[in-house]
Write a protein that holds these residues in place. Structure first.
Motif, PDB file in Angstrom:
ATOM      1  N   PRO A  62       0.795  -1.240   0.000  1.00  0.00           N
ATOM      2  CA  PRO A  62       0.000   0.000   0.000  1.00  0.00           C
ATOM      3  C   PRO A  62       0.826   1.288   0.000  1.00  0.00           C
ATOM      4  O   PRO A  62       0.299   2.335   0.333  1.00  0.00           O
ATOM      5  CB  PRO A  62      -0.772  -0.124   1.322  1.00  0.00           C
ATOM      6  N   GLY A  63       2.086   1.214  -0.398  1.00  0.00           N
ATOM      7  CA  GLY A  63       2.948   2.383  -0.209  1.00  0.00           C
ATOM      8  C   GLY A  63       2.868   3.428  -1.296  1.00  0.00           C
ATOM      9  O   GLY A  63       3.884   3.941  -1.755  1.00  0.00           O
ATOM     10  N   CYS A  64       1.669   3.769  -1.708  1.00  0.00           N
ATOM     11  CA  CYS A  64       1.487   4.877  -2.651  1.00  0.00           C
ATOM     12  C   CYS A  64       0.640   5.922  -1.937  1.00  0.00           C
ATOM     13  O   CYS A  64      -0.525   5.660  -1.610  1.00  0.00           O
ATOM     14  CB  CYS A  64       0.797   4.379  -3.913  1.00  0.00           C
ATOM     15  N   PRO A  65       1.197   7.102  -1.674  1.00  0.00           N
ATOM     16  CA  PRO A  65       0.481   8.079  -0.832  1.00  0.00           C
ATOM     17  C   PRO A  65      -0.837   8.542  -1.407  1.00  0.00           C
ATOM     18  O   PRO A  65      -1.773   8.842  -0.664  1.00  0.00           O
ATOM     19  CB  PRO A  65       1.469   9.246  -0.724  1.00  0.00           C
ATOM     20  N   VAL A  66      -0.942   8.584  -2.735  1.00  0.00           N
ATOM     21  CA  VAL A  66      -2.199   9.008  -3.354  1.00  0.00           C
ATOM     22  C   VAL A  66      -3.238   7.888  -3.227  1.00  0.00           C
ATOM     23  O   VAL A  66      -4.401   8.125  -2.912  1.00  0.00           O
ATOM     24  CB  VAL A  66      -1.953   9.360  -4.842  1.00  0.00           C
ATOM     25  N   CYS A  67      -2.774   6.647  -3.444  1.00  0.00           N
ATOM     26  CA  CYS A  67      -3.710   5.504  -3.458  1.00  0.00           C
ATOM     27  C   CYS A  67      -4.335   5.241  -2.088  1.00  0.00           C
ATOM     28  O   CYS A  67      -5.474   4.773  -2.017  1.00  0.00           O
ATOM     29  CB  CYS A  67      -2.997   4.240  -3.913  1.00  0.00           C
ATOM     30  N   VAL A  68      -3.605   5.468  -1.010  1.00  0.00           N
ATOM     31  CA  VAL A  68      -4.130   5.063   0.301  1.00  0.00           C
ATOM     32  C   VAL A  68      -5.115   6.069   0.896  1.00  0.00           C
ATOM     33  O   VAL A  68      -5.763   5.788   1.900  1.00  0.00           O
ATOM     34  CB  VAL A  68      -3.001   4.788   1.339  1.00  0.00           C
ATOM     35  N   LEU A  69      -5.241   7.216   0.266  1.00  0.00           N
ATOM     36  CA  LEU A  69      -6.172   8.214   0.806  1.00  0.00           C
ATOM     37  C   LEU A  69      -7.609   7.821   0.443  1.00  0.00           C
ATOM     38  O   LEU A  69      -7.929   7.667  -0.730  1.00  0.00           O
ATOM     39  CB  LEU A  69      -5.833   9.583   0.224  1.00  0.00           C
ATOM     40  N   PRO A  70      -8.483   7.640   1.427  1.00  0.00           N
ATOM     41  CA  PRO A  70      -9.829   7.177   1.102  1.00  0.00           C
ATOM     42  C   PRO A  70     -10.674   8.299   0.501  1.00  0.00           C
ATOM     43  O   PRO A  70     -10.403   9.488   0.705  1.00  0.00           O
ATOM     44  CB  PRO A  70     -10.382   6.735   2.455  1.00  0.00           C
ATOM     45  N   ILE A  71     -11.707   7.903  -0.211  1.00  0.00           N
ATOM     46  CA  ILE A  71     -12.548   8.859  -0.934  1.00  0.00           C
ATOM     47  C   ILE A  71     -13.136   9.963  -0.029  1.00  0.00           C
ATOM     48  O   ILE A  71     -13.177  11.125  -0.446  1.00  0.00           O
ATOM     49  CB  ILE A  71     -13.631   8.082  -1.715  1.00  0.00           C
ATOM     50  N   PRO A  72     -13.570   9.659   1.214  1.00  0.00           N
ATOM     51  CA  PRO A  72     -14.130  10.754   2.026  1.00  0.00           C
ATOM     52  C   PRO A  72     -13.177  11.931   2.223  1.00  0.00           C
ATOM     53  O   PRO A  72     -13.609  13.084   2.286  1.00  0.00           O
ATOM     54  CB  PRO A  72     -14.448  10.064   3.362  1.00  0.00           C
ATOM     55  N   ARG A  73     -11.875  11.658   2.273  1.00  0.00           N
ATOM     56  CA  ARG A  73     -10.923  12.765   2.458  1.00  0.00           C
ATOM     57  C   ARG A  73     -10.818  13.589   1.167  1.00  0.00           C
ATOM     58  O   ARG A  73     -10.610  14.799   1.216  1.00  0.00           O
ATOM     59  CB  ARG A  73      -9.530  12.249   2.853  1.00  0.00           C
ATOM     60  N   ILE A  74     -10.956  12.936   0.005  1.00  0.00           N
ATOM     61  CA  ILE A  74     -10.914  13.694  -1.255  1.00  0.00           C
ATOM     62  C   ILE A  74     -12.213  14.499  -1.388  1.00  0.00           C
ATOM     63  O   ILE A  74     -12.209  15.649  -1.829  1.00  0.00           O
ATOM     64  CB  ILE A  74     -10.713  12.744  -2.461  1.00  0.00           C
ATOM     65  N   ASP A  75     -13.320  13.885  -0.953  1.00  0.00           N
ATOM     66  CA  ASP A  75     -14.594  14.624  -0.940  1.00  0.00           C
ATOM     67  C   ASP A  75     -14.455  15.891  -0.091  1.00  0.00           C
ATOM     68  O   ASP A  75     -14.952  16.960  -0.463  1.00  0.00           O
ATOM     69  CB  ASP A  75     -15.716  13.750  -0.354  1.00  0.00           C
ATOM     70  N   ASN A  76     -13.780  15.759   1.047  1.00  0.00           N
ATOM     71  CA  ASN A  76     -13.588  16.929   1.922  1.00  0.00           C
ATOM     72  C   ASN A  76     -12.744  18.008   1.234  1.00  0.00           C
ATOM     73  O   ASN A  76     -13.008  19.204   1.384  1.00  0.00           O
ATOM     74  CB  ASN A  76     -12.910  16.527   3.233  1.00  0.00           C
ATOM     75  N   ALA A  77     -11.725  17.574   0.484  1.00  0.00           N
ATOM     76  CA  ALA A  77     -10.881  18.552  -0.227  1.00  0.00           C
ATOM     77  C   ALA A  77     -11.719  19.308  -1.267  1.00  0.00           C
ATOM     78  O   ALA A  77     -11.598  20.529  -1.413  1.00  0.00           O
ATOM     79  CB  ALA A  77      -9.710  17.837  -0.894  1.00  0.00           C
TER      80      ALA A  77
END
Ligand code: SF4
Length: 382
Positions: A62-77
């Motif tokens: 899982p060592g890709c910083p973009v990949c491990v961010l879950p969708i709710p955090r992108i929704d917040n952005a």
């Protein structure tokens, strides 16, 4: 080129491959998880897997910083720029990662939101200085490697009393993720991953050192070898892991000693400790909620903490139906196991984070044609 060409030499690669072949026991399989997307890309780009015996398998982690961010955090952005009208600063890959309701930051930008791609925290600070009438938020993501620059930006903002700058903090921690993956080996757990050892991340370890891996190695009895991102680094570290596995040893070893030490960069660690503290829990895409696996901004910097300054909704967004990113990030599936791979999901129209990011496994399979080998029935493809 010093420290690059030396680690790509073909003759040396074949020599290490011969040593690996001589040491691998034919009657067993070796499952090695490369934690970092940087290693995944080195393995595919230089054909490292093709030099390995058939019973040595790389499992993508899982060592890709973009990949491990879950969708709710992108929704917040997206919510920050759409609802709160901020200038949202982010790194390039993050712009195209699908969020819920088929949105993404780049689509939000096309619809009028003020999303700016930056190369560093310093770019974001500069935008805040240039736009005193606007709120500027830096969308901070990444493992321990990218955390010190965010800490410096927060310290600078406080020193300059730059009150229109804040950070939406999503920094996550590597050793917690390794422990969590090994916890999932519990036969009672839903997700079972058969792993014999880890190629440990190089850039992360240059900051934290090798010491933080020792408790997990001691607890789970799985070796970790810190490896650089060049092909010979990956091969030499694989040989070191195979030796440990054969000898029944479980230690933290360091192949990348030209950069990494046991204690790491103490100055960077001190800086991070001044600005950040552990979160109780944080959600990772694929790995779920993990205790003490991420950082939050300390109280003295609260005025520069976007989560404290802006009210954010509790998004329940999930990956698109059929996307196997969560299983891929846990090492349970490979990209070609996803029904959407190469059909609905391509780099031009990514449906999941693993196809977007330059460190994602799906992007690596696509870029280096690994899926074509799979289609020919290569057993050694992943
Ligand atoms: S191919 Fe696309 S949809 Fe499938 S796992 Fe990869 S990123 Fe997700």
């Amino acid at each position: 080129m010093k420290y690059v060409n030396e680690f790509r030499q073909k003759e040396l690669a074949h020599k290490i491959a011969e040593n690996i072949k001589a040491e691998v026991q034919p009657d067993r399989d070796y499952h090695i998880m490369e934690f970092c997307g940087g290693h995944t890309h080195a393995i595919f780009r230089y054909g490292v897997q093709d030099l390995m015996p058939k019973n040595v398998h790389y499992v993508h982690g899982p060592g890709c910083p973009v990949c491990v961010l879950p969708i709710p955090r992108i929704d917040n952005a997206i919510e920050l720029c759409e609802r709160h009208n901020v200038i949202l600063c982010t790194y390039g890959d993050m712009m195209r990662v699908p969020a819920s309701q088929k949105k993404s930051l780049i689509k939000a930008k096309a619809a009028g939101a003020d999303v700016r791609m930056v190369y560093s925290t310093q770019n974001a600070l500069e935008l805040a200085r240039q736009n005193p009438e606007r709120d500027v938020v830096f969308f901070a993501i990444g493992f321990e490697t990218t955390t010190p620059p965010t800490a410096i930006a927060l310290q600078q903002a406080r020193k300059e009393r730059l009150m229109n700058f804040s950070v939406f903090c999503n920094h996550v921690l590597t050793p917690s993720a390794i422990g969590h993956i090994l916890d999932s080996e519990d036969p009672q757990a839903d997700a079972q991953v058969a792993l014999d050892g880890f190629l440990g991340p190089s850039h992360v370890s240059s900051v934290i050192g090798t010491k933080p891996y020792e408790p997990a190695v001691e607890k789970y009895k799985k070796p970790v070898v810190i490896a650089g991102f060049e092909p010979l680094d990956v091969m030499q570290a694989s040989l070191m892991l195979i030796r440990q596995i054969n000898e029944g040893r479980c230690e933290v070893e360091n192949e990348y000693h030209r950069v990494v030490t046991r204690d790491g960069n103490l100055k960077a660690q001190q800086l991070v400790a001044e600005v950040f503290e552990l979160r109780d829990t944080f959600e990772w895409r694929g790995l779920g909620w993990m205790e003490k696996s991420a950082l939050q901004i300390r109280a003295p910097f609260a005025q520069w903490d976007a989560e404290k300054r802006f009210e954010l909704s509790k998004s329940t967004g999930r990956d698109v139906k059929g996307c196997a990113c969560p299983d891929i990030l846990r090492g349970m599936k490979k990209p070609t196991d996803c029904k959407l791979f190469g059909t609905i999901c391509t780099p031009e129209d990514p449906q999941g984070a693993c196809m977007v990011s330059s460190e994602g496994s799906c992007a690596a399979y696509w870029s280096y044609g690994r899926f074509r080998m799979d289609n020919k029935g290569s057993e050694n493809a992943a």
